[in-house]
Scaffold this active site. Structure first.
Site, PDB file in Angstrom:
ATOM      1  N   ASN A  39       0.843  -1.201   0.000  1.00  0.00           N
ATOM      2  CA  ASN A  39       0.000   0.000   0.000  1.00  0.00           C
ATOM      3  C   ASN A  39       0.878   1.251   0.000  1.00  0.00           C
ATOM      4  O   ASN A  39       1.956   1.280   0.599  1.00  0.00           O
ATOM      5  CB  ASN A  39      -1.014  -0.007   1.144  1.00  0.00           C
ATOM      6  CG  ASN A  39      -0.444  -0.268   2.524  1.00  0.00           C
ATOM      7  OD1 ASN A  39       0.579  -0.929   2.672  1.00  0.00           O
ATOM      8  ND2 ASN A  39      -1.101   0.248   3.534  1.00  0.00           N
ATOM      9  N   GLU A  41       0.211   5.120   0.716  1.00  0.00           N
ATOM     10  CA  GLU A  41      -0.738   6.141   1.162  1.00  0.00           C
ATOM     11  C   GLU A  41      -0.285   7.531   0.725  1.00  0.00           C
ATOM     12  O   GLU A  41       0.852   7.737   0.278  1.00  0.00           O
ATOM     13  CB  GLU A  41      -0.900   6.051   2.685  1.00  0.00           C
ATOM     14  CG  GLU A  41      -1.475   4.695   3.089  1.00  0.00           C
ATOM     15  CD  GLU A  41      -1.726   4.555   4.581  1.00  0.00           C
ATOM     16  OE1 GLU A  41      -1.270   5.413   5.363  1.00  0.00           O
ATOM     17  OE2 GLU A  41      -2.385   3.569   4.951  1.00  0.00           O
ATOM     18  N   CYS A  50      -4.012   0.551  -2.575  1.00  0.00           N
ATOM     19  CA  CYS A  50      -3.881  -0.698  -1.822  1.00  0.00           C
ATOM     20  C   CYS A  50      -2.751  -1.559  -2.376  1.00  0.00           C
ATOM     21  O   CYS A  50      -2.348  -1.433  -3.544  1.00  0.00           O
ATOM     22  CB  CYS A  50      -5.179  -1.490  -1.905  1.00  0.00           C
ATOM     23  SG  CYS A  50      -6.514  -0.851  -0.876  1.00  0.00           S
ATOM     24  N   GLU A  52      -2.870  -4.679  -3.170  1.00  0.00           N
ATOM     25  CA  GLU A  52      -3.334  -5.524  -4.277  1.00  0.00           C
ATOM     26  C   GLU A  52      -3.295  -4.738  -5.585  1.00  0.00           C
ATOM     27  O   GLU A  52      -2.929  -5.282  -6.643  1.00  0.00           O
ATOM     28  CB  GLU A  52      -4.762  -6.012  -4.012  1.00  0.00           C
ATOM     29  CG  GLU A  52      -4.907  -6.905  -2.788  1.00  0.00           C
ATOM     30  CD  GLU A  52      -5.186  -6.136  -1.493  1.00  0.00           C
ATOM     31  OE1 GLU A  52      -4.721  -4.983  -1.362  1.00  0.00           O
ATOM     32  OE2 GLU A  52      -5.852  -6.706  -0.623  1.00  0.00           O
ATOM     33  N   CYS A  83     -10.191  -5.200   0.594  1.00  0.00           N
ATOM     34  CA  CYS A  83     -11.342  -4.299   0.497  1.00  0.00           C
ATOM     35  C   CYS A  83     -12.178  -4.661  -0.724  1.00  0.00           C
ATOM     36  O   CYS A  83     -11.737  -5.397  -1.617  1.00  0.00           O
ATOM     37  CB  CYS A  83     -10.875  -2.840   0.446  1.00  0.00           C
ATOM     38  SG  CYS A  83     -10.209  -2.324  -1.152  1.00  0.00           S
ATOM     39  N   CYS A  86     -10.611  -3.911  -4.121  1.00  0.00           N
ATOM     40  CA  CYS A  86      -9.540  -4.841  -4.514  1.00  0.00           C
ATOM     41  C   CYS A  86     -10.101  -6.193  -4.922  1.00  0.00           C
ATOM     42  O   CYS A  86      -9.549  -6.867  -5.797  1.00  0.00           O
ATOM     43  CB  CYS A  86      -8.517  -4.980  -3.392  1.00  0.00           C
ATOM     44  SG  CYS A  86      -7.452  -3.530  -3.289  1.00  0.00           S
TER      45      CYS A  86
HETATM   46  N1  THU Z   1      -5.183  -1.866   2.525  1.00  0.00           N
HETATM   47  C1  THU Z   1      -4.586  -2.597   1.546  1.00  0.00           C
HETATM   48  O1  THU Z   1      -3.543  -2.201   1.002  1.00  0.00           O
HETATM   49  N2  THU Z   1      -5.146  -3.756   1.176  1.00  0.00           N
HETATM   50  C2  THU Z   1      -6.216  -4.320   1.804  1.00  0.00           C
HETATM   51  O2  THU Z   1      -6.632  -5.411   1.416  1.00  0.00           O
HETATM   52  C3  THU Z   1      -6.859  -3.643   2.935  1.00  0.00           C
HETATM   53  C4  THU Z   1      -6.414  -2.241   3.167  1.00  0.00           C
HETATM   54  C5  THU Z   1      -4.528  -0.618   2.957  1.00  0.00           C
HETATM   55  C6  THU Z   1      -5.177   0.659   2.504  1.00  0.00           C
HETATM   56  C7  THU Z   1      -4.647   1.632   3.536  1.00  0.00           C
HETATM   57  O3  THU Z   1      -3.361   2.083   3.131  1.00  0.00           O
HETATM   58  C8  THU Z   1      -4.487   0.800   4.791  1.00  0.00           C
HETATM   59  O4  THU Z   1      -4.495  -0.556   4.357  1.00  0.00           O
HETATM   60  C9  THU Z   1      -5.563   1.011   5.819  1.00  0.00           C
HETATM   61  O5  THU Z   1      -6.823   0.897   5.255  1.00  0.00           O
END
Ligand code: THU
Length: 130
Positions: A39, A41, A50, A52, A83, A86
């Site tokens: 991920n 941000e 994310c 994925e 999520c 994804c």
């Molecule tokens: N996140 C992912 O990268 N993949 C997931 O399957 C669930 C959530 C990340 C997004 C964000 O940077 C952090 O987790 C918190 O939501």
């Protein structure tokens, strides 16, 4: 290296200063290659991506389109759950029977298929003329 180990390794590179929740994802394609993502941000929160999505972008950029296996890992009490967005992104490149392994850092894993994670997925057949 196992797919979960690849996801665990790339998770270390996650840029997650806002959530402090690092996620790693790894995809094995039909050709046997492995693509990883973490991920990333952003201070403008909705611009974050994310793990994925990163792995899928790397796969597509390399000219690959067919996901054979997915692994996702995070430091969560239970194995991390992808999520909704994804799940749809994975379904774009994976058949319903493709295995998805979810893990946490304590070594707990859960195994699903893509169809189990996204039952009734919207696909291109829904755009057929009635
Ligand atoms: N996140 C992912 O990268 N993949 C997931 O399957 C669930 C959530 C990340 C997004 C964000 O940077 C952090 O987790 C918190 O939501």
């Amino acid at each position: 290296m196992s797919l979960i180990d690849a996801a665990r390794a790339v998770r270390e590179n996650a840029h997650a200063p806002y959530s402090n929740f690092k996620v790693g994802a790894a995809i094995r394609t039909a050709s046997g290659k492995v693509f990883t993502g973490c991920n990333v941000e952003n201070v403008a929160y909705p611009e974050g991506t994310c793990a994925e999505a990163g792995a899928i972008a790397a796969m597509v950029a390399a000219g690959e389109r067919e996901i054979a296996e997915v692994a996702v890992i995070a430091d969560s009490p239970d194995p991390v759950s992808p999520c909704g967005g994804c799940r749809q992104k994975i379904a774009e490149f994976a058949g319903g029977a493709v295995p998805v392994t979810l893990a946490n850092m304590d070594g707990v894993t859960l195994s699903y298929t893509v169809a189990e994670l996204l039952p009734g997925a919207f696909d291109k057949s829904h755009m057929d003329a009635p």
